[in-house]
Structures are given as C-alpha cells and as structure tokens.
Motif scaffolding. Sequence first.
Motif, PDB file in Angstrom:
ATOM      1  N   ARG A 209      16.525 -43.853 -60.535  1.00  0.00           N
ATOM      2  CA  ARG A 209      15.101 -43.892 -60.158  1.00  0.00           C
ATOM      3  C   ARG A 209      14.640 -42.513 -59.679  1.00  0.00           C
ATOM      4  O   ARG A 209      13.576 -42.026 -60.055  1.00  0.00           O
TER       5      ARG A 209
ATOM      6  N   PRO B  93      21.339 -47.402 -59.331  1.00  0.00           N
ATOM      7  CA  PRO B  93      19.960 -47.509 -59.795  1.00  0.00           C
ATOM      8  C   PRO B  93      19.028 -46.573 -59.019  1.00  0.00           C
ATOM      9  O   PRO B  93      18.095 -46.012 -59.591  1.00  0.00           O
TER      10      PRO B  93
ATOM     11  N   LEU C  76      16.278 -50.380 -65.615  1.00  0.00           N
ATOM     12  CA  LEU C  76      16.855 -49.271 -64.872  1.00  0.00           C
ATOM     13  C   LEU C  76      18.270 -49.633 -64.429  1.00  0.00           C
ATOM     14  O   LEU C  76      19.193 -48.829 -64.564  1.00  0.00           O
ATOM     15  N   ALA C  77      18.452 -50.849 -63.946  1.00  0.00           N
ATOM     16  CA  ALA C  77      19.767 -51.293 -63.478  1.00  0.00           C
ATOM     17  C   ALA C  77      20.792 -51.316 -64.609  1.00  0.00           C
ATOM     18  O   ALA C  77      21.954 -50.940 -64.410  1.00  0.00           O
TER      19      ALA C  77
ATOM     20  N   ALA D 271      21.704 -47.661 -65.456  1.00  0.00           N
ATOM     21  CA  ALA D 271      22.472 -47.100 -64.340  1.00  0.00           C
ATOM     22  C   ALA D 271      23.899 -47.636 -64.350  1.00  0.00           C
ATOM     23  O   ALA D 271      24.860 -46.874 -64.178  1.00  0.00           O
TER      24      ALA D 271
END
Length: 88
Positions: free
Chosen positions: A45, A41, A30-31, A34
């Motif tokens: 999310r 992030p 996810l990071a 992003a």
Amino acid sequence: MVRLPLTPEQLAAGKRLGAYLRQARGERTLAEVAREASISPETLRKIETGRLATPAFSTIAALARALTVPLDELAHICLAHVDLEKTG
C-alpha cells in the motif's frame, strides 16, 4: 545512521513506480499480490501510494515476479527523470 531526506526526483520516481505497480496489479487484491511477493499488504500500500518512495531491491524484484513485470521496465520507470535530463 541518519537517513538523508529524499530528493524531489526520488519522490517523483516513487510515485511513478507506485502508480505503475497499482495498474499492473489490475483486478487482483492488494493482499493477494502482497502475499505472493512475500511482503506485507501495508508495504505494498505504501509503495503504491508513493509513501515508500525507495523500496528495497528485493521488494521490487518480488513484486516484479508476482506481477510478471520485467525488472528493467521498473528500472526505466524509476530512472525516467535521468532519461529526460540526457535528452533535454
């Protein structure tokens, strides 16, 4: 300015979009996605979980670029209920 509550259709579209983006992210973190899309992030999310059902166009465009997903495909996901109403 008061923001109107989202309609059930908008909430459903946000959940479809989030699920699609999560699938498109695959094994990437996810990071990582992003960072590549220049968003936080936490924003990603919220989008993936449907808690942010109507993200800004620039956010969607940045995610489409980062995930190499065509923007028109994301639009189709968000407008799926409109397509269903036309055919049904």
